[in-house]
Scaffold this active site. Structure first.
Site, PDB file in Angstrom:
ATOM      1  N   GLY A   1       0.835  -1.204   0.000  1.00 39.09           N
ATOM      2  CA  GLY A   1       0.000   0.000   0.000  1.00 39.09           C
ATOM      3  C   GLY A   1       0.865   1.247   0.000  1.00 39.09           C
ATOM      4  O   GLY A   1       1.051   1.876   1.049  1.00 39.09           O
TER       5      GLY A   1
ATOM      6  N   SER B   1       0.707   3.644  -3.100  1.00 38.73           N
ATOM      7  CA  SER B   1      -0.037   4.680  -3.831  1.00 38.73           C
ATOM      8  C   SER B   1      -1.318   5.081  -3.105  1.00 38.73           C
ATOM      9  O   SER B   1      -1.956   4.270  -2.447  1.00 38.73           O
ATOM     10  CB  SER B   1      -0.405   4.177  -5.221  1.00 38.73           C
TER      11      SER B   1
ATOM     12  N   GLU C   1      11.804  -4.507  -6.487  1.00 40.72           N
ATOM     13  CA  GLU C   1      10.599  -4.496  -7.315  1.00 40.72           C
ATOM     14  C   GLU C   1      10.919  -4.151  -8.772  1.00 40.72           C
ATOM     15  O   GLU C   1      10.240  -4.613  -9.676  1.00 40.72           O
ATOM     16  CB  GLU C   1       9.601  -3.474  -6.740  1.00 40.72           C
TER      17      GLU C   1
HETATM   18  C1  LIG Z   1      -1.162  -2.778 -12.832  1.00 41.17           C
HETATM   19  C2  LIG Z   1      -0.807  -1.849 -11.712  1.00 41.17           C
HETATM   20  C3  LIG Z   1      -0.581  -2.349 -10.451  1.00 41.17           C
HETATM   21  C4  LIG Z   1      -0.244  -1.494  -9.395  1.00 41.17           C
HETATM   22  N1  LIG Z   1      -0.044  -2.035  -8.163  1.00 41.17           N
HETATM   23  C5  LIG Z   1       0.258  -1.230  -7.128  1.00 41.17           C
HETATM   24  C6  LIG Z   1       0.426  -1.764  -5.817  1.00 41.17           C
HETATM   25  O1  LIG Z   1       0.325  -2.978  -5.598  1.00 41.17           O
HETATM   26  N2  LIG Z   1       0.685  -0.930  -4.800  1.00 41.17           N
HETATM   27  C7  LIG Z   1       0.813   0.420  -4.988  1.00 41.17           C
HETATM   28  O2  LIG Z   1       1.068   1.110  -4.010  1.00 41.17           O
HETATM   29  N3  LIG Z   1       0.644   0.983  -6.221  1.00 41.17           N
HETATM   30  C8  LIG Z   1       0.378   0.182  -7.287  1.00 41.17           C
HETATM   31  N4  LIG Z   1       0.197   0.729  -8.543  1.00 41.17           N
HETATM   32  C9  LIG Z   1       0.274   2.175  -8.683  1.00 41.17           C
HETATM   33  C10 LIG Z   1       1.482   2.635  -9.443  1.00 41.17           C
HETATM   34  O3  LIG Z   1       2.669   2.411  -8.770  1.00 41.17           O
HETATM   35  C11 LIG Z   1       1.208   4.117  -9.758  1.00 41.17           C
HETATM   36  O4  LIG Z   1       0.170   4.091 -10.718  1.00 41.17           O
HETATM   37  C12 LIG Z   1       2.389   4.838 -10.307  1.00 41.17           C
HETATM   38  O5  LIG Z   1       3.347   4.971  -9.292  1.00 41.17           O
HETATM   39  C13 LIG Z   1       2.021   6.186 -10.916  1.00 41.17           C
HETATM   40  O6  LIG Z   1       1.243   6.948 -10.058  1.00 41.17           O
HETATM   41  P1  LIG Z   1      -0.130   7.650 -10.554  1.00 41.17           P
HETATM   42  O7  LIG Z   1      -0.935   6.629 -11.259  1.00 41.17           O
HETATM   43  O8  LIG Z   1      -0.724   8.343  -9.369  1.00 41.17           O
HETATM   44  O9  LIG Z   1       0.335   8.714 -11.625  1.00 41.17           O
HETATM   45  P2  LIG Z   1       0.877  10.173 -11.363  1.00 41.17           P
HETATM   46  O10 LIG Z   1       1.891  10.117 -10.277  1.00 41.17           O
HETATM   47  O11 LIG Z   1      -0.281  11.114 -11.204  1.00 41.17           O
HETATM   48  O12 LIG Z   1       1.613  10.468 -12.716  1.00 41.17           O
HETATM   49  C14 LIG Z   1       0.926  10.822 -13.932  1.00 41.17           C
HETATM   50  C15 LIG Z   1       1.980  11.121 -14.986  1.00 41.17           C
HETATM   51  O13 LIG Z   1       2.788  12.231 -14.583  1.00 41.17           O
HETATM   52  C16 LIG Z   1       4.164  11.866 -14.587  1.00 41.17           C
HETATM   53  N5  LIG Z   1       4.858  12.516 -13.459  1.00 41.17           N
HETATM   54  C17 LIG Z   1       4.441  12.581 -12.179  1.00 41.17           C
HETATM   55  N6  LIG Z   1       5.366  13.201 -11.416  1.00 41.17           N
HETATM   56  C18 LIG Z   1       6.398  13.506 -12.234  1.00 41.17           C
HETATM   57  C19 LIG Z   1       7.652  14.142 -12.051  1.00 41.17           C
HETATM   58  N7  LIG Z   1       8.050  14.574 -10.847  1.00 41.17           N
HETATM   59  N8  LIG Z   1       8.459  14.287 -13.130  1.00 41.17           N
HETATM   60  C20 LIG Z   1       8.086  13.848 -14.352  1.00 41.17           C
HETATM   61  N9  LIG Z   1       6.894  13.250 -14.605  1.00 41.17           N
HETATM   62  C21 LIG Z   1       6.070  13.074 -13.558  1.00 41.17           C
HETATM   63  C22 LIG Z   1       4.156  10.358 -14.402  1.00 41.17           C
HETATM   64  O14 LIG Z   1       5.343   9.753 -14.821  1.00 41.17           O
HETATM   65  C23 LIG Z   1       2.950   9.951 -15.219  1.00 41.17           C
HETATM   66  O15 LIG Z   1       3.262   9.851 -16.562  1.00 41.17           O
HETATM   67  C24 LIG Z   1      -0.131  -0.099  -9.616  1.00 41.17           C
HETATM   68  C25 LIG Z   1      -0.359   0.427 -10.896  1.00 41.17           C
HETATM   69  C26 LIG Z   1      -0.689  -0.429 -11.940  1.00 41.17           C
HETATM   70  C27 LIG Z   1      -0.931   0.161 -13.296  1.00 41.17           C
END
Ligand SMILES: Cc1cc2nc3c(=O)[nH]c(=O)nc-3n(C[C@H](O)[C@H](O)[C@H](O)COP(=O)(O)OP(=O)(O)OC[C@H]3O[C@@H](n4cnc5c(N)ncnc54)[C@H](O)[C@@H]3O)c2cc1C
Length: 385
Positions: free
Chosen positions: A132, A134, A250
């Site tokens: 957990g 995100s 990871e």
């Molecule tokens: C199949 C799947 C399984 C997952 N499983 C887990 C899990 O088990 N546990 C968990 O905790 N999370 C999990 N996640 C979440 C995943 O780790 C996040 O989706 C990921 O870290 C991106 O966060 P976000 O979706 O909030 O996107 P955001 O952080 O909102 O990002 C949106 C876009 O903006 C870009 N961006 C954001 N900040 C910056 C920056 N500082 N510089 C440049 N670009 C930037 C990103 O690269 C992206 O392209 C999972 C996601 C998927 C798709």
């Protein structure tokens, strides 16, 4: 840093390579008759019985100490095992996260009581965990987590919300990153990791369906969840350092290269049945093999560094960035090959596998940290950020 020094070629020692044959024989029997479209789920495929059967073979917790139920083997043995599991498309996600991250985390930072409770159960394939990290509005910017645990007379009271938590609906525990002191503006200070028993009152799990119709990740709500004092892993406030060390496990593994491998193998098997494929098709097959060979060598080099207790965050980010780009490209390349003159008519099973991997592929570079975040870590490693 000299970028040319980051990856040294390493070879798998013969005693670890020897693990390949028994694992392959076990998988041939365990996965007999499972179609490629199902096996293409690979490390997202969930089967608790399969995980327990793997645990009985001693093939979960392969690198964990024997004192805690592990097999005490090298990181190379683990690499061989993972490679075979992923190539076969074995449904490993029930135990995957506990084996990959939670057990090493607890061994490194946990108390003796936590090690004795969690690690043997994980190695037997009986205790599954989720991660957990995100939250809504806190994905890439992990330091801004808002879920908060406050100290009580008996432990911690947790409130907050997590999202995209893979297998939260089927895991026994969640390893959370939450704020235990200070404010979100304090960023890296005041964060801690807590192990949450998912059966506790106040925990609500809502599965989210993905594009393919599978429900593997979830939204999780914590409302006044009372946790015991020993839910804390490591030091209060040291969560950021612990999490960043954990993420190298990871990001670098073969799962960041092989997510489309079942599809590639199914395609190659049908090609081999046909008369000489067109040159353009041969080029695509060669491209897949060439890139796979390089990425495999890079991933192996990171496994070796992890085995020596190093923290190869830079190298792991390189593998994840290039590896997920490769995994994402494979379905498009295979679709392109179908159009070549004389390409054999693909079977229904191959088309179903292609459709599934095509739908899932965009998530490969998101899960575990986005491409832009990986490139930021790489830039820092190069000393340009
Ligand atoms: C199949 C799947 C399984 C997952 N499983 C887990 C899990 O088990 N546990 C968990 O905790 N999370 C999990 N996640 C979440 C995943 O780790 C996040 O989706 C990921 O870290 C991106 O966060 P976000 O979706 O909030 O996107 P955001 O952080 O909102 O990002 C949106 C876009 O903006 C870009 N961006 C954001 N900040 C910056 C920056 N500082 N510089 C440049 N670009 C930037 C990103 O690269 C992206 O392209 C999972 C996601 C998927 C798709």
């Amino acid at each position: 840093m000299n970028t040319l020094q980051s990856f040294s070629l390493v070879a798998i020692p013969p005693e670890d390579e020897a693990l390949r044959a028994p694992v392959r024989a076990f998988l041939q029997s365990a996965l007999h008759g499972v179609p490629p479209a199902v096996r293409a789920r690979s490390w997202m495929g969930f089967d608790a019985d399969f995980s327990r059967a793997l645990g009985r073979q001693g093939w979960i917790g392969l690198t964990l100490p024997t004192a805690y139920g592990g097999a005490g083997r090298s990181s190379f043995a683990r690499f061989v095992l993972l490679e075979e599991l992923l190539a076969a498309g074995a449904p490993v996600s029930a135990h995957w996260i506990a084996d990959r991250q939670t057990a090493p985390l607890i061994l490194r930072y946990g108390t003796e009581a936590q090690r004795a409770f969690f690690v043997p159960r994980i190695a037997r394939g009986e205790l599954f965990t989720s991660i957990g990290m995100s939250e809504p509005d806190t994905g890439s910017d992990l330091a801004s987590v808002r879920s908060r645990a406050v100290p009580t007379a008996t432990g911690w009271r947790l409130n907050g919300r997590k999202i995209w938590t893979t297998n939260a609906h089927r895991a026994h525990y969640m390893c959370t990153l939450v704020r235990t002191s200070g404010m979100p503006e304090d960023r890296h200070k005041g964060l801690s990791q807590l192990l949450v028993d998912m059966a506790l009152p106040g925990v609500t799990v809502r599965p989210i369906r993905d594009l393919s119709g599978d429900g593997h990740f979830c939204e999780v709500l914590f409302e006044d969840v009372e946790l015991p004092a020993d839910a804390l892993v490591g030091e209060e406030g040291a969560g950021w350092q612990q999490v960043t060390a954990e993420l190298a496990f990871e990001r670098s593994g073969p799962e960041r290269i092989y997510s489309s491998l079942v599809l590639a193998e199914a395609w190659l098997a049908e090609l081999r049945q046909s008369a000489a494929p067109a040159a353009s098709v041969q080029v695509i097959a060669g491209r897949i093999a060439a890139r796979m060979a390089v990425l495999r060598a890079m991933s192996l080099a990171v496994a070796e560094q992890l085995g020596r207790g190093l923290d190869p965050a830079f190298e792991a980010s390189l593998v994840k960035d290039l590896g997920t780009e490769f995994e994402q490209a494979i379905p498009g390349w295979i679709e392109e090959a179908f159009d070549a003159p004389g390409h054999p008519v693909p079977s229904v099973g191959l088309l179903q596998t292609l459709a599934y991997v095509t739908q899932l592929a965009p998530s490969f570079s998101l899960r575990g940290g986005t491409r832009q975040i990986m490139r930021g870590i790489i830039a820092r490693g190069l000393g340009v950020r």
